[in-house]
Write a protein that holds these residues in place. Structure first.
Motif, short mmCIF file in Angstrom:
data_model
loop_
_atom_site.label_atom_id
_atom_site.label_comp_id
_atom_site.label_asym_id
_atom_site.label_seq_id
_atom_site.Cartn_x
_atom_site.Cartn_y
_atom_site.Cartn_z
N HIS A 216 2.96 -1.46 -16.90
CA HIS A 216 2.71 -0.07 -17.24
C HIS A 216 3.24 0.85 -16.15
O HIS A 216 3.50 0.44 -15.02
N GLU A 217 3.39 2.12 -16.51
CA GLU A 217 3.82 3.11 -15.55
C GLU A 217 2.72 3.36 -14.51
O GLU A 217 1.53 3.34 -14.86
N PRO A 218 3.07 3.58 -13.26
CA PRO A 218 2.05 3.87 -12.25
C PRO A 218 1.38 5.21 -12.54
O PRO A 218 2.01 6.12 -13.10
N TYR A 219 0.12 5.32 -12.17
CA TYR A 219 -0.59 6.60 -12.32
C TYR A 219 -1.59 6.74 -11.17
O TYR A 219 -2.04 5.75 -10.59
N PRO A 220 -1.95 7.98 -10.82
CA PRO A 220 -2.75 8.23 -9.61
C PRO A 220 -4.23 7.94 -9.80
O PRO A 220 -5.08 8.82 -9.63
N LEU A 221 -4.57 6.72 -10.12
CA LEU A 221 -5.95 6.36 -10.41
C LEU A 221 -6.83 6.48 -9.16
O LEU A 221 -8.00 6.88 -9.24
N LEU A 222 -6.31 6.12 -7.99
CA LEU A 222 -7.13 6.17 -6.78
C LEU A 222 -7.57 7.60 -6.46
O LEU A 222 -8.66 7.82 -5.95
N ARG A 223 -6.72 8.56 -6.78
CA ARG A 223 -7.11 9.96 -6.59
C ARG A 223 -8.28 10.31 -7.51
O ARG A 223 -9.22 11.00 -7.10
N ARG A 224 -8.23 9.80 -8.74
CA ARG A 224 -9.32 10.07 -9.68
C ARG A 224 -10.62 9.40 -9.24
O ARG A 224 -11.69 9.99 -9.33
N VAL A 225 -10.51 8.18 -8.72
CA VAL A 225 -11.70 7.47 -8.26
C VAL A 225 -12.35 8.20 -7.08
O VAL A 225 -13.57 8.35 -7.01
N ARG A 226 -11.54 8.68 -6.15
CA ARG A 226 -12.07 9.44 -5.02
C ARG A 226 -12.69 10.75 -5.48
O ARG A 226 -13.75 11.16 -4.99
N ALA A 227 -12.04 11.42 -6.43
CA ALA A 227 -12.56 12.70 -6.91
C ALA A 227 -13.92 12.52 -7.58
O ALA A 227 -14.82 13.35 -7.42
N ALA A 228 -14.08 11.43 -8.34
CA ALA A 228 -15.37 11.18 -8.99
C ALA A 228 -16.47 10.96 -7.96
O ALA A 228 -17.59 11.46 -8.11
N LEU B 229 -1.09 -1.53 -5.68
CA LEU B 229 -1.71 -0.34 -5.12
C LEU B 229 -0.77 0.31 -4.13
O LEU B 229 -0.33 -0.33 -3.16
N ALA B 230 -0.43 1.57 -4.38
CA ALA B 230 0.39 2.36 -3.46
C ALA B 230 -0.22 3.75 -3.47
O ALA B 230 0.22 4.63 -4.21
N ASP B 231 -1.27 3.90 -2.69
CA ASP B 231 -2.12 5.09 -2.70
C ASP B 231 -1.31 6.40 -2.82
O ASP B 231 -0.39 6.63 -2.04
N ILE C 164 -4.03 -8.71 -6.91
CA ILE C 164 -3.93 -7.42 -6.25
C ILE C 164 -2.87 -7.48 -5.16
O ILE C 164 -2.86 -8.39 -4.33
N SER C 165 -1.97 -6.48 -5.17
CA SER C 165 -0.96 -6.35 -4.12
C SER C 165 -1.05 -4.93 -3.58
O SER C 165 -1.15 -3.96 -4.34
N ALA C 166 -1.02 -4.80 -2.25
CA ALA C 166 -1.09 -3.48 -1.64
C ALA C 166 -0.33 -3.50 -0.33
O ALA C 166 -0.50 -4.41 0.50
N ALA C 167 0.52 -2.48 -0.13
CA ALA C 167 1.26 -2.38 1.12
C ALA C 167 0.32 -2.03 2.26
O ALA C 167 0.53 -2.45 3.40
N ALA C 168 -0.74 -1.26 1.94
CA ALA C 168 -1.74 -0.88 2.94
C ALA C 168 -3.05 -0.66 2.20
O ALA C 168 -3.06 -0.32 1.01
N PRO C 169 -4.19 -0.84 2.89
CA PRO C 169 -5.47 -0.62 2.22
C PRO C 169 -5.58 0.83 1.75
O PRO C 169 -5.21 1.76 2.47
N VAL D 65 -11.59 -1.76 -3.12
CA VAL D 65 -11.10 -2.40 -4.34
C VAL D 65 -11.68 -3.81 -4.40
O VAL D 65 -11.46 -4.62 -3.49
N LEU D 66 -12.41 -4.09 -5.48
CA LEU D 66 -13.10 -5.38 -5.63
C LEU D 66 -12.82 -5.97 -7.00
O LEU D 66 -12.62 -5.25 -7.98
N GLN D 67 -12.82 -7.30 -7.06
CA GLN D 67 -12.87 -7.99 -8.35
C GLN D 67 -14.30 -7.93 -8.87
O GLN D 67 -15.25 -7.82 -8.08
N ASP D 68 -14.48 -8.03 -10.17
CA ASP D 68 -15.85 -7.99 -10.71
C ASP D 68 -16.70 -9.14 -10.16
O ASP D 68 -17.91 -8.99 -9.98
N THR D 69 -16.07 -10.26 -9.83
CA THR D 69 -16.81 -11.39 -9.27
C THR D 69 -17.26 -11.14 -7.83
O THR D 69 -18.10 -11.88 -7.32
N ASP D 70 -16.69 -10.11 -7.18
CA ASP D 70 -17.08 -9.79 -5.80
C ASP D 70 -18.23 -8.79 -5.74
O ASP D 70 -18.79 -8.57 -4.66
#
Length: 267
Positions: free
Chosen positions: A183-195, A173-175, A219-224, A230-235
């Motif tokens: 796979h190539e990175p894509y701006p999924l977090l922007r789409r999730v926020r927009a929805a 995750l690199a917001d 999950i790896s993220a430099a910053a939240p 962001v949750l696992q399905d088990t969470d």
């Protein structure tokens, strides 16, 4: 004999026992799950209790049917084609795969089937929160061909949940970018926020975005990520512990509004 007969029926997966006159008219019904006998006429109370006696297994509430709430009246007035509540997790993908299953032999798995599996796993986890006062709607269509994977409504607020298949893969995750495996990175977090923003506009209430990853992703993220949980399905069951935001009446009113297809036509 008191001239009454008991007729078992099933409605929406729940058993009801109707108490009828010999000409077929109902005078009461027994909802076992709610432990309630609903009387249409107090004059037949003793006769109804006698007829239902062999079927009662514990204490019950006896009285007239409860007055429908405004949310229940709104739901009852919905045309079946406009009611989104029956949608299954991944409904849109199920329809698409039924119409076009793709070639029988593929070098690579159909990505739609992985996406469908993710929505089904996440959807089933969210549906299990129903007994804790939550409601979930699945595959909500939005103008422009987009959709909300899941909308969760309950005491802890409203959440737009996007499901992502990430079986045993590393998720970076690199917001706003998300990189899944190689796979190539894509701006999924922007789409999730927009929805979530579109849902907030439609419902005139704050909707929080969630990205739900399936099947033991790393999950790896430099910053939240900003605003996105962001949750696992088990969470996902941990969401049931959230509360203090919406009262039960507000939950029901928002659910009635959200399940109406027409609510989403202008977002």
């Amino acid at each position: 004999m008191n001239g009454l007969r008991v007729v078992p029926t099933w409605r929406h997966g729940q058993e009801r026992l109707y108490v009828c006159l010999m000409d077929g008219r109902n005078v009461a019904w027994y909802d076992r799950e709610a432990a309630r006998i609903n009387l249409l006429s107090e004059d037949r109370r003793a006769d109804v209790l006698e007829a239902l006696g062999p079927f009662l297994t514990g204490p019950v509430t006896v009285g007239p049917p409860p007055v429908p709430t405004p949310a229940e009246l709104a739901r009852l007035s919905l045309h079946p084609d406009d009611d989104l509540a029956p949608n299954r997790p991944g409904e849109a993908l199920l329809v698409a795969l039924d119409r076009d299953p793709g070639p029988p032999h593929r070098l690579r798995p159909d990505p739609r089937r992985r996406a469908l599996l993710a929505e089904q796993v996440v959807g089933e986890a969210l549906d299990r929160l129903d007994g804790a006062g939550w409601h979930t709607l699945h595959s909500i269509p939005l103008p422009g061909g987009d959709r909300l994977h899941h909308l969760l409504i309950g005491p802890g607020g409203l959440f737009a949940v996007h499901a992502l298949y990430a079986r045993k893969q590393r998720v970076l995750l690199a917001d706003p970018m998300v990189t899944l495996g190689r796979h190539e990175p894509y701006p999924l977090l922007r789409r999730v926020r927009a929805a979530a923003d579109r849902a907030s506009y439609a419902l005139t209430a704050e909707v929080h975005p969630i990205l739900a990853l399936t099947a033991q992703a790393t999950i790896s993220a430099a910053a939240p990520p900003r605003e996105v949980r962001v949750l696992q399905d088990t969470d996902l069951p941990s969401l049931a512990r959230l509360g203090g935001v919406l009262k039960p009446a507000d939950v029901e009113a928002l659910h009635a509004m959200a399940r109406d297809r027409n609510t989403w036509g202008r977002v």
